[in-house]
Design an enzyme around this catalytic site. Structure first.
Site, PDB file in Angstrom:
ATOM      1  N   TYR A 175       1.315  -6.550   0.617  1.00  0.00           N
ATOM      2  CA  TYR A 175       1.743  -7.940   0.379  1.00  0.00           C
ATOM      3  C   TYR A 175       3.264  -8.105   0.493  1.00  0.00           C
ATOM      4  O   TYR A 175       3.729  -8.902   1.330  1.00  0.00           O
ATOM      5  CB  TYR A 175       1.199  -8.462  -0.963  1.00  0.00           C
ATOM      6  CG  TYR A 175       1.715  -9.854  -1.282  1.00  0.00           C
ATOM      7  CD1 TYR A 175       1.220 -10.976  -0.614  1.00  0.00           C
ATOM      8  CD2 TYR A 175       2.726 -10.041  -2.216  1.00  0.00           C
ATOM      9  CE1 TYR A 175       1.724 -12.251  -0.880  1.00  0.00           C
ATOM     10  CE2 TYR A 175       3.234 -11.305  -2.486  1.00  0.00           C
ATOM     11  CZ  TYR A 175       2.727 -12.407  -1.819  1.00  0.00           C
ATOM     12  OH  TYR A 175       3.228 -13.676  -2.075  1.00  0.00           O
ATOM     13  N   LYS A 218       5.359 -10.186   3.432  1.00  0.00           N
ATOM     14  CA  LYS A 218       6.238 -11.323   3.144  1.00  0.00           C
ATOM     15  C   LYS A 218       7.650 -11.042   3.662  1.00  0.00           C
ATOM     16  O   LYS A 218       8.324 -11.935   4.171  1.00  0.00           O
ATOM     17  CB  LYS A 218       6.271 -11.618   1.633  1.00  0.00           C
ATOM     18  CG  LYS A 218       4.981 -12.106   1.032  1.00  0.00           C
ATOM     19  CD  LYS A 218       4.456 -13.382   1.642  1.00  0.00           C
ATOM     20  CE  LYS A 218       5.151 -14.646   1.190  1.00  0.00           C
ATOM     21  NZ  LYS A 218       4.494 -15.872   1.723  1.00  0.00           N
TER      22      LYS A 218
END
Ligand code: NAI
Ligand SMILES: C[C@@H](CO)CCC[C@@H](C)[C@H]1CC[C@H]2[C@@H]3[C@H](O)CC4=CC(=O)CC[C@]4(C)[C@H]3CC[C@]12C
EC number: 1.1.1.-
Length: 379
Positions: free
Chosen positions: A169, A173
């Site tokens: 994650y 990002k």
């Protein structure tokens, strides 16, 4: 091909016929819904609002009765053609769509595909169709906490910090944010420069927050109690969803007039929410709803939590062929919750005049009312 976007809301301009078209990707998500509603309330120059999401929510229908044309678009950011069709003719894109998964529900490939390739598709769609303004919802996770567990204490956008990640994650990002910032200045169709910026919320809370809902339900199952696992001294940055939405609306409005200043910049999302540990902060809302946090110090020693988190990761891997086991506690969530990460900055105020729209008291009250409205309060 100037699209006549004038962020300074002068009296004459605000009285003009609304003409702007906005697209919100992920507009049916937790943050996306607040951005959508905020735009309808506070962007008087809005003519059409496009809501693009993999799953469209029924509440969109209620929004269609107002003066702004609301267009719901069911689509997938990983499909370049669907994105380009949705972006064509929009003046501003607010890209909040993303796969928020730190629990191992989705594969690393899927997280990368949605968060990185999806963002690449949004950028390319802007370039191809001539959309000049792009606001990207990034995350504090782009910075940290890092894998070494270094504290980030009341830092700002310029605070030196070793941003090293392994989890899919934050990696996704960080990559997506870089793509957005590097795209600033690219020529879009018609020859004008693309203006981009990235907003980095810390842990968002407020009405619709799924993890708060999970903690509340867990507390109810445990007879109105939650058990402290994290020391009260570990500060975790939190920001109210309404203020995060307001920051998106404001920066989108200011992007043209202040393109040279804002273009290619990152901004932490902040407000007046107090600095507290993740659990103590949640108790600001769950406490008034009848839950109690047991223990002034963690009930389990840290080494045991590390062991349990590792065990959960192992079980997840072993059970994967049979079922999805994705508990809140895993090595990554434990590390994030157990590492101080708080921001103290006024960059958004300096660059585009941001002030939180909701005070801490308002944010708290709104969140408590939402928790209380959930089925089966503990009182
Ligand atoms: N929740 C938090 O604490 C934080 C969230 N963020 C970022 O804010 C953004 C929004 O997050 P949340 O609202 O919390 O998540 P969410 O899961 O509630 O909303 C994400 C939305 O994106 C949509 N979506 C997912 N995959 C898609 C796809 N392939 N195509 C089109 N739409 C798709 C989902 O259907 C959902 O409506 C994300 O980019 C996330 O990384 C950043 C910092 C903190
Ligand atoms: C050890 C547990 C005992 O109660 C507590 C576990 C809490 C975790 C599930 C959360 C603690 C910190 C959260 C993350 C943080 O707020 C930053 C985030 C930013 C994002 O962009 C997405 C969400 C998240 C990673 C958020 C997820 C949940 C926590 C890890």
């Amino acid at each position: 091909m100037s699209q006549g976007f004038s962020p300074q809301l002068g009296m004459a301009e605000s009285a003009q016929a609304p003409k702007l078209v906005y697209l919100v990707t992920g507009g049916c998500g937790f943050l996306g819904e607040h951005v959508v509603r905020m735009l309808l309330e506070r962007e008087p120059r809005l003519r059409e609002l496009r809501i693009f999401d993999l799953h469209l929510s029924p509440w969109i229908e209620e929004l269609k009765t107002g003066p702004v044309q609301v267009t719901a678009i069911q689509g997938d950011v990983t499909q370049a053609q669907e994105v380009a069709a949705a972006v064509a003719g929009a003046h501003v894109v607010i890209h909040t769509a993303g796969l928020v998964d730190v629990f191992g529900r989705a594969s690393p490939e899927t997280i990368h595909k949605v968060n990185v390739r999806g963002t690449q598709n949004v950028i390319e769609a802007c370039v191809q169709t001539g959309t000049q303004f792009l606001v990207y919802t990034s995350s504090m996770e782009v910075v940290g906490p890092n894998i070494k567990g270094h504290p980030f204490y009341r830092g700002n956008e310029d605070t030196p910090y070793e941003a090293v990640h392994k989890h899919p994650y934050p990696c996704s990002k960080a990559l997506a944010e870089r793509l957005v910032l590097e795209a600033n200045g690219r020529k879009v169709r018609g020859g004008l420069p693309l203006v981009t910026c990235a907003l980095r919320p810390t842990g968002i809370y407020g009405e619709g927050h799924q993890i708060m809902r999970d903690f509340y339900r867990q507390g109810l199952r445990l007879g109105g109690r939650l058990f402290r696992a994290i020391p009260a001294s570990v500060e975790h940055g939190r920001v109210y969803v309404g203020n995060v939405a307001w920051m998106h609306v404001l920066v989108a409005r200011e992007l043209e007039q202040r393109a040279a200043l804002i273009g290619g910049q990152v901004y932490f999302c902040y407000d007046k929410s107090p600095y507290k540990s993740y659990e103590d902060f949640n108790m600001e809302f769950l406490g008034p709803c009848g839950l109690r946090l047991v223990g002034t110090r963690p009930l389990l020693p840290y080494w045991l939590l590390v062991l349990l988190a590792a065990l959960n990761a192992l079980l997840q891997w072993l059970l994967r062929p049979l079922l999805l086991y994705a508990p809140l506690l895993n090595p990554y969530t434990l590390a994030v919750a157990n590492t101080t990460f708080t921001v103290s900055t006024n960059k958004a105020q300096r660059h585009f005049g941001y002030e939180p729209l909701f005070s801490w008291e308002d944010s708290r009250t709104r969140t408590i009312l939402w928790v209380q409205a959930m089925e089966g309060t503990a009182q």
